[in-house]
Design a protein around this motif. Structure first.
Motif, mmCIF file in Angstrom:
data_model
loop_
_atom_site.group_PDB
_atom_site.id
_atom_site.type_symbol
_atom_site.label_atom_id
_atom_site.label_comp_id
_atom_site.label_asym_id
_atom_site.label_seq_id
_atom_site.Cartn_x
_atom_site.Cartn_y
_atom_site.Cartn_z
ATOM 1 N N GLY A 70 -25.263 70.709 3.195
ATOM 2 C CA GLY A 70 -25.447 70.510 4.624
ATOM 3 C C GLY A 70 -26.415 71.505 5.235
ATOM 4 O O GLY A 70 -26.612 72.606 4.706
ATOM 5 N N GLU A 128 -20.809 73.752 8.819
ATOM 6 C CA GLU A 128 -19.878 72.675 9.148
ATOM 7 C C GLU A 128 -20.250 71.389 8.417
ATOM 8 O O GLU A 128 -19.384 70.696 7.858
ATOM 9 N N GLU A 129 -21.552 71.070 8.412
ATOM 10 C CA GLU A 129 -22.000 69.875 7.707
ATOM 11 C C GLU A 129 -21.776 70.020 6.207
ATOM 12 O O GLU A 129 -21.386 69.065 5.523
ATOM 13 N N ASP A 130 -22.016 71.213 5.687
ATOM 14 C CA ASP A 130 -21.807 71.462 4.260
ATOM 15 C C ASP A 130 -20.340 71.261 3.892
ATOM 16 O O ASP A 130 -20.025 70.655 2.861
ATOM 17 N N ALA A 131 -19.451 71.768 4.733
ATOM 18 C CA ALA A 131 -18.020 71.604 4.479
ATOM 19 C C ALA A 131 -17.606 70.137 4.563
ATOM 20 O O ALA A 131 -16.739 69.683 3.804
ATOM 21 N N ASP A 132 -18.236 69.378 5.465
ATOM 22 C CA ASP A 132 -17.935 67.953 5.565
ATOM 23 C C ASP A 132 -18.324 67.218 4.279
ATOM 24 O O ASP A 132 -17.581 66.362 3.784
ATOM 25 N N HIS A 133 -19.499 67.559 3.724
ATOM 26 C CA HIS A 133 -19.930 66.933 2.473
ATOM 27 C C HIS A 133 -18.966 67.284 1.338
ATOM 28 O O HIS A 133 -18.620 66.430 0.511
ATOM 29 N N ARG A 167 -15.814 68.070 1.591
ATOM 30 C CA ARG A 167 -14.562 67.359 1.828
ATOM 31 C C ARG A 167 -14.703 65.891 1.426
ATOM 32 O O ARG A 167 -13.771 65.293 0.865
ATOM 33 N N SER A 168 -15.896 65.314 1.682
ATOM 34 C CA SER A 168 -16.129 63.925 1.287
ATOM 35 C C SER A 168 -16.045 63.779 -0.236
ATOM 36 O O SER A 168 -15.534 62.772 -0.743
ATOM 37 N N GLU A 190 -12.332 63.884 -1.180
ATOM 38 C CA GLU A 190 -11.511 62.799 -0.655
ATOM 39 C C GLU A 190 -11.983 61.419 -1.082
ATOM 40 O O GLU A 190 -11.261 60.431 -0.894
#
Length: 459
Positions: free
Chosen positions: A282, A286-291, A293-294, A297
């Motif tokens: 990311g 925050e964007e890096d953590a979202d990736h 998590r994706s 999950e």
């Protein structure tokens, strides 16, 4: 394989009555890049995230093999080379064979892969070894006769090599990137996405679960590429990855910063990992953590990664007790992967090449079920993978060693290069998305070839 190449392969067979003599001495830290640039082919380089770095030039001994019995031939010839060893130096500098193998046992050394047989390893004539404990210079000779006959020659050669080392600059100035004037994908996007669509249909028809399709990017350069410079820039950009170079002759070199260990053997302790599924890094934390998590999950990626881990575990259970670690995210400079560490305790002594033979190719490089996936790859792919996605690494006289998977890799020489990338295709894959996922996988090397002003044309 044409007659000259068969003769060259035959010339690598070791002599049964030869002795390997090796002498080492500790030296001040030196530029491995300058050392590599000053050495003639064959040239090899290996660096692991764990701290071991090896760079060598010339050949004290070579072994090579082709065909489906190549692992048997390698083990037999290596045993001959290591049968009589006179080594004077710390354990870190023990003689090692460095090299790798092709993806397919029936590989022919032609085209992009001219000079690269189905398996090739070299024990360097002159080598630098760096660990946390220090840096050593080593000279080795493999000659017929007794060790006594060779010791004086080797010690004199070590003196000469140290003198040459002292003349090298501590910090060799880095040259500029060669610049890219043009690129061409093999196959082009329309053909590749059609291949993906065909594979998806085969998977949905039943029998196949996953097939890994690869592609090649031919790159035209404005100037000749300097491989030692590229390796140095990769060291700075991807310190968390392996780095390797195999240059069997004076022509092209195969190199890259692969993130994935195939296997490491130390005594009876085995370490490997399942690495499958990818997301970009990311632009913000925050964007890096979202990736990340994706990745964790995603049912699709989790299922794919689980298949890879299960297959590796099943393959290793034939040799001993296997332990599966906790699944997590492996973060690299420009990409992140789902990773499961795997360890094993062997029931008996094994050669690392035996484990390499059992594990290669992993489902992350071939697919599942493996033999059906490999047959599909051969029917579908329109170019020769050569050594791409194959084992590269080292082993010693005890059979210990470490191998990485030769991805994020390329072949380069003169004013041209060919970079490689692949993706795992499953039933719900989208061809356009799969194409988009190929692009960041060539960036590690592409970024070190492009001039600061950017890339050339892209067909």
């Amino acid at each position: 394989m044409n007659p000259p190449e068969r003769e060259a392969l035959a010339s690598t067979r070791p002599a049964a009555d030869a002795t390997l003599v090796s002498r080492s001495r500790e030296v001040d830290d030196v530029s491995f890049r300058a050392f590599l640039a000053a050495r003639d082919a064959p040239r090899v380089h290996w660096a692991s995230p764990g701290g071991l770095e090896l760079v060598g030039g010339g050949a004290a001994a070579r072994i090579a093999a082709t065909g489906r019995d190549r692992f048997d031939a390698l083990r037999a010839d290596a045993a001959t080379v290591f049968e009589r060893v006179d080594h004077d130096g710390p354990h870190e500098t023990r003689p090692r064979m460095l090299g790798g193998l092709s993806f397919d046992a029936d590989h022919e050394p032609a085209g992009t892969w001219r000079g690269f047989p189905a398996a090739s390893f070299v024990l360097p004539a002159v080598q630098l070894t760096r660990t946390d404990a220090g840096t050593w210079l080593t000279v080795s000779r493999y000659d017929e006769g007794t060790a006594t006959d060779s010791v004086g020659t080797v010690e004199s050669a070590l003196d000469d090599a140290e003198t040459a080392l002292d003349s090298l600059p501590m910090m060799r100035p880095s040259g500029g990137r060669p610049g890219v004037t043009g690129t061409r994908w093999r196959p082009p996007k329309a053909e590749w996405t059609a291949q993906v669509e065909d594979v998806i249909e085969r998977i949905r028809d039943g029998g196949l679960l996953k097939v890994v399709l690869a592609s090649a990017l031919d790159v035209e350069l404005a100037d000749d590429v300097d491989i030692p410079d590229v390796l140095e820039r990769l060291r700075r950009t991807y310190p968390e990855c392996y780095r390797f170079l195999v240059q069997p002759a004076g022509g092209d070199a195969f190199f890259g910063p692969p993130p994935e260990r195939l296997v490491k053997l130390d005594g009876r302790e085995v370490r490997t990992e399942a690495l499958a599924g990818s997301m970009p890094r990311g632009d913000t934390p925050e964007e890096d953590a979202d990736h990340a998590r994706s990745l964790l999950e995603s049912e699709k990626i989790g299922h794919e990664q689980g298949l890879v881990a299960d297959t590796i575990i099943e393959q290793l259970e034939a040799f001993g007790t296997v332990r599966e670690g906790e699944r997590g995210v492996r973060k690299l400079t420009n990409i992140q992967h789902l990773e499961t560490p795997i360890e094993a305790d062997l029931d008996g002594d094994e050669h690392v090449l035996t484990l390499v033979e059992a594990l290669h190719p992993t489902p992350a490089m071939g697919g599942l079920p493996l033999q059906d996936a490999l047959a599909t790859i051969r029917e579908t792919e329109s170019f020769d993978r050569g050594w791409y996605a194959s084992p590269v690494g080292w082993f010693d006289g005890d059979g210990d060693g470490e191998f990485a998977v030769g991805i994020r890799s390329g072949v380069a020489g003169g004013s041209r290069a060919t970079l490689f990338a692949g993706n795992g295709i499953v039933a719900d894959s989208d061809p356009d998305d799969e194409w988009d996922e190929l692009q960041p996988k060539v960036r590690p090397i592409m970024d070190e070839l492009e001039s600061e002003s950017g890339a050339g044309s892209n067909d």
